[in-house]
Scaffold this active site. Sequence first.
Site, short mmCIF file in Angstrom:
data_model
loop_
_atom_site.label_atom_id
_atom_site.label_comp_id
_atom_site.label_asym_id
_atom_site.label_seq_id
_atom_site.Cartn_x
_atom_site.Cartn_y
_atom_site.Cartn_z
N GLU B 249 -26.81 44.24 30.76
CA GLU B 249 -26.00 45.45 30.72
C GLU B 249 -26.42 46.44 31.81
O GLU B 249 -27.57 46.48 32.23
CB GLU B 249 -26.15 46.14 29.35
CG GLU B 249 -25.67 45.29 28.20
CD GLU B 249 -26.06 45.86 26.85
OE1 GLU B 249 -25.38 45.53 25.87
OE2 GLU B 249 -27.05 46.62 26.76
N GLU B 447 -16.47 42.66 23.21
CA GLU B 447 -17.42 41.76 22.55
C GLU B 447 -17.83 42.37 21.23
O GLU B 447 -17.66 43.57 21.02
CB GLU B 447 -18.68 41.55 23.41
CG GLU B 447 -18.48 40.60 24.56
CD GLU B 447 -19.79 40.26 25.27
OE1 GLU B 447 -20.86 40.73 24.82
OE2 GLU B 447 -19.73 39.56 26.28
#
Lengths: 799, 533
Positions: B249, B447
Amino acid sequence: MGSTTFGNETSWLYPYKSNLYFFALLILLLLLLAYYVGIYYVFSQDYAIETPLKRSSTVEGQALYEVRINYDSSNPVAAMNFVLKEEETGAWFQHKGRDFRIPLMNNLQQYAGNEAQRQSFSIWQGSLNQLSNFLMKHDVSDFEDQENNSNIHQILMKDYYEEYSVIKAEFAQNSLTVTVKSGGANKMLVYFDTDVPGDVTIHWGVCKDKNIRWELPSAPFPPSTRIFRQKALQTALQPKADGSGSWGLFSLEQEIQGVLFVLKLNEYTWLNNKGTDFYIPLTNVISFSSQSCTDCISEDQLSSKEKDIREDQQQLVDKNQTIHQVLYTDEIISGIRNLVTDISSVRGKKAKSREAQESILQEIEKLAAEAYSIFRSSSPAFLEESILESDQTKISGNVSSGTGSGYEILCQGFNWESHKSGRWYCELKPKVVELASLGFTIIWLPPPTESVSPEGYMPKDLYNLNSRYGSMEELKDLVKGFHAVEIKVLGDAVLNHRCAHYQNANGIWNIFGGHLNWDDRAIVADDPHFQGRGNKSSGDNFHAAPNIDHSQDFVRKDLKEWLCWLRKEVGYDGWRLDFVRGFWGGYVGDYLEASEPYFAVGEYWDSLSYKYGEMEFNQDAHRQRIIDWINATNGTAGAFDVTTKGILHTALEKCEYWRLSDEKGKPAGVVGWWPSRAVTFIENHDTGSTQGHWRFPSGKEMQGYAYILTHPGTPAVFYDHIFSHYQQEISKLISIRRRCNIHCRSMVKITKAEKDVYAAEIDEKVAVKIGPGYYEPLSDSHDWVLAAEGYEYKLWEAS
Amino acid sequence: MEFATAFRHAGVAAPELIPARSWAAIGGGSCGRRAGRSLIVLNPTRDAWVRRAVPAVRSVIAAEKLTPSASKGAGTGPVQLFVGLPLDAVSNCNTINHARAIAIGLRALKLLGVDGVELPVWWGIVQPDLSTSGAGNWSSYLALAGLVLEAGLRLRVSLNLHSSETPAIPLPRWISRIIEANPDILCAGRSGLRCRDCLSFAVDELPVLDGRTPIKVYEDFFLSFRSAFSELFGNTVTDISVGLGPNGELRYPSSQQLAGRRRPDAIGEFQCYDKYMLADLKKHAEESGNPLWGLGGPHDAPEYNQAPDSSGFFRENGGSWQTPYGDFFLSWYSEQLLLHGDRLLSVASKVFDDLPVRLSAKVPLLHYWHRSRSRPAELISGFYNTEGRDGYEAIANMFSRNSVTMIVPGLDLADGDERQELLSSPELLLSQIMTACKRHRVRVSGENSLLSRDGFYRIKKHLLSENSQVESYTHQRMGAHFFSPEHFPLFTEFVRSFALPELDADDMVSDEERKMTLPNHAASGNDREMQAV
């Protein structure tokens, strides 16, 4: 359940004759399978009599049972009600959920009306009867003959004849025996023998090397075999001559390492070994028999696998029950099947599209089940650093309701005073993070239901979750809070007794209200205080409230529904079961199977053995009773280790630390015999708190915790101790337990058990001593580093 | 489009067969964002409808050969569903883990009608050692891609440049050796503890890796991937996601898991204490005329295991974050993160530009403390997003500049489930990110964060909502729990119900139509499927 259940139809015959003064009621019972049935009939007043049926004659190989009741027709009795009870199982048979009713004299008009009603049933009787074949609920449907009805109308008292069919669904316990022997000429013979009724197909393959991989054996295959997708064989077993099951004999080459198989009963029912394939190793040359052959006759050169005996017994029980337990595959299947029904019901009834859909879904669910079992069993091939990780995945794959993950540390999240503020749930909420950081994995919350006593142990309306601890919404909020920090929550389920809402005609409080408006049939019959009409209690009685009769199907069904509702609605992960001495552990197993808790623990508390006021050294009988109970639950629940607490009391109080080691050098409580199911504790809301029924020796609590928090079993820490000056010490012990990965099955080696000191080493990682005496662990194999110490206890960690 | 294929096979003659008013109901939210195109709308919707009517059949007969459809800029199809493969699908000794389970799982997913899978690729596994050619060992990943191709599924490849603790996957060995010699290329917090997840963002363009810059090394890794997978782009590999930091991320590794237990309310430390970050900070402070501000990070920020309110920086009122110094520091700190993301995404865009694949990258959903004014969890991770300042604008802008899809996790999270005392709000944060993406026309791929029971309902709500921008969804991830009886039936239901939003009896096709939509292909397709094994 599919074909694992089979229904028996039972027909009932009720001719009755009359003469001037007497009616004779003759009740005949025709049974396909012989079992004893009692008849329970009620005259129109307030009481009932239980009369066993007598076996009278045998017609075409079927036993016939009857009872003859003479009855004085001068008595003003309107009708006779009765229900049937099967003696062996305690199952009740009713007529469409109500009593059977035989109308008697003096009530002709009303009766005629009833008859008309009954006739209307018979319109859809035929199909209903077939459909209900697989219903688990005992149901009785009536068969009526037009002719008979008219007879009754016209002749009235003269002749009454009615035929009912009683449908009874049974759980079947079946077993499969696999026997392997050498067949000469480099061949091995594998013999399958099962008593599962109906067609049984073995879906099997062989393993040619050490990898347990499905492969085809070389031809020829046994008769009636077909190849399934080039990787398995499906062989139909041949029915036995006596019709009691089927068998098959496969001949295999000597090189084959093992046989993998699952059973296929029909398209929808596959039986496997608790989610994985059955595997029969054929190595070690000669022959081998394992799996579920509890009573297989020993063939020559037969050997059987031996594991830890206690666990093994457990497994055998499990295996025998595979067949009626809900299987993983079955769960997936039923889950998806419901879905299919949903989808297709919207879609209309077009059979074709449904079939296409369903065959795909079936395929999906089979694949998913297979993938699941492989993922669960496969351990990834990692290099050294990751060994710890794969260990952990193994652990998490092993969750069962008797043990949780095996690494649980339980916190009792209330005491006897917690109800006082009326807002315990809100008071506990701010402590959630603290409890998580202390290292607890499970919290036990107080009983949530409406209760006659403020502490909650006298439940009344089980579906009313507003209690003195707070409202249902607050409870749900609290549970969510615990889940957020990954603490599982146990609900305190009081299943033994329940307080009634209303009085019966005699002024006895035995009629329930609320969502579960049971009547006095839900109460055990052997407690005179409450005049229950149920069966005798299957355990001890708790005399302050009506004890629930768990042998009643409707009671069990309602309780299962309730537990499932609690799981879903509140989010409870498991149960602390109150006063489980009061009823048979098998029922608990039943409830746990239905509610699928993550963890469950029962309170089986009775007295230890004392002689002349002194506690006996050998408390085997006491711990055996607890273990018997766990066994009755099929190992699905753990139990509080009352034995350990009792022995600790005496050992610490009288400085008799030798008591902590039994004759075989094992811990003397339940934890010494069945550690994975022992929930060790030193205090709870009853023994300590403001009740103090059996308080732990004052000032020595930390010795108790040093013992239970280092030993196997699942330790439970009492709220009052957590929020006391002991917190730091307890926190330290918990963190050592977690750091050293001590779990409920850790190995304990008692290194000293003398008058003033007890010491043990656990998993060779932690050494502990309690008592005033001197002890230092031997540093022959490890270097021990002092990890914690306090008043009369010390802990070392291996470095 | 593959649905068109399905449609042809399914043999629905003309859209007129289906009552027009049913579109609104059937199409639900997923059509909503295409509203405004009135008549033409019928086409994608019709495809979607066929998909809804026969999702399982579609999966069998549809993509017999995948069309290279998902090139850049294509786009308004129905939401694509992916499932993540296990993180350890390839072990750290470069062999396939759970091969059989994955193969079986892929077939189940295919039959269920899932579009594809996500394959996590690890730098440390592919290029454990320095090779001058920049080549790596792709064999296991290629074998897995082969399985996916065989199953007829699409593949989203995630290129992970970080290391992982669970499962244990380290950075490349040769990088670790350089780290031994010069630990300052790792991020560090105030306590000096270094995070081994990824390299410091400040060295991106410094030649610290045996004379090469990390960006150059990443580029070589991308090129190596490109040449190894050259035959799979477009037909199997349709998406490439680039890892921008810890856990893949875009964020600082501020809240790394420390050994031992961690307070749930702790947020970590500012990661500006490696030599290179400090040097940059110093330079920046001098340029802005406050050299004293460049001597280190905030002195009053909490330490690793402390709650954010335990010290002055994040105090709700009058905390240092509100001072000019706070603004100076946070602007710089977040800018470094943004620059890092931009550098990596430009390189990736350059490398993969001409391929028919979509490029994506993931942002974190730092929802703890989002309801507070100072939002410490976001600040410390590099998102300067406080009350009154939208930190996601710049991020979305950066994604937009590089035409990269933003992967947003946590569609399954709900405020109600979160701990109130942590002032968490996944929902508010999600909507803030979505708004920024909408404004900058950034595509979004969703997600989940957990495999929870309740999650599905929320995910569905996001995907089907009227103004949803989510174009694809990846369910994380395959493994024992994924296929367990607790989860898989729910997932099945999710996929199917998602494909089939509650239909009213009114909206059903008539029997005749159904005959056409469910032809014998289903059965024959199934047979073929079974024989193929």
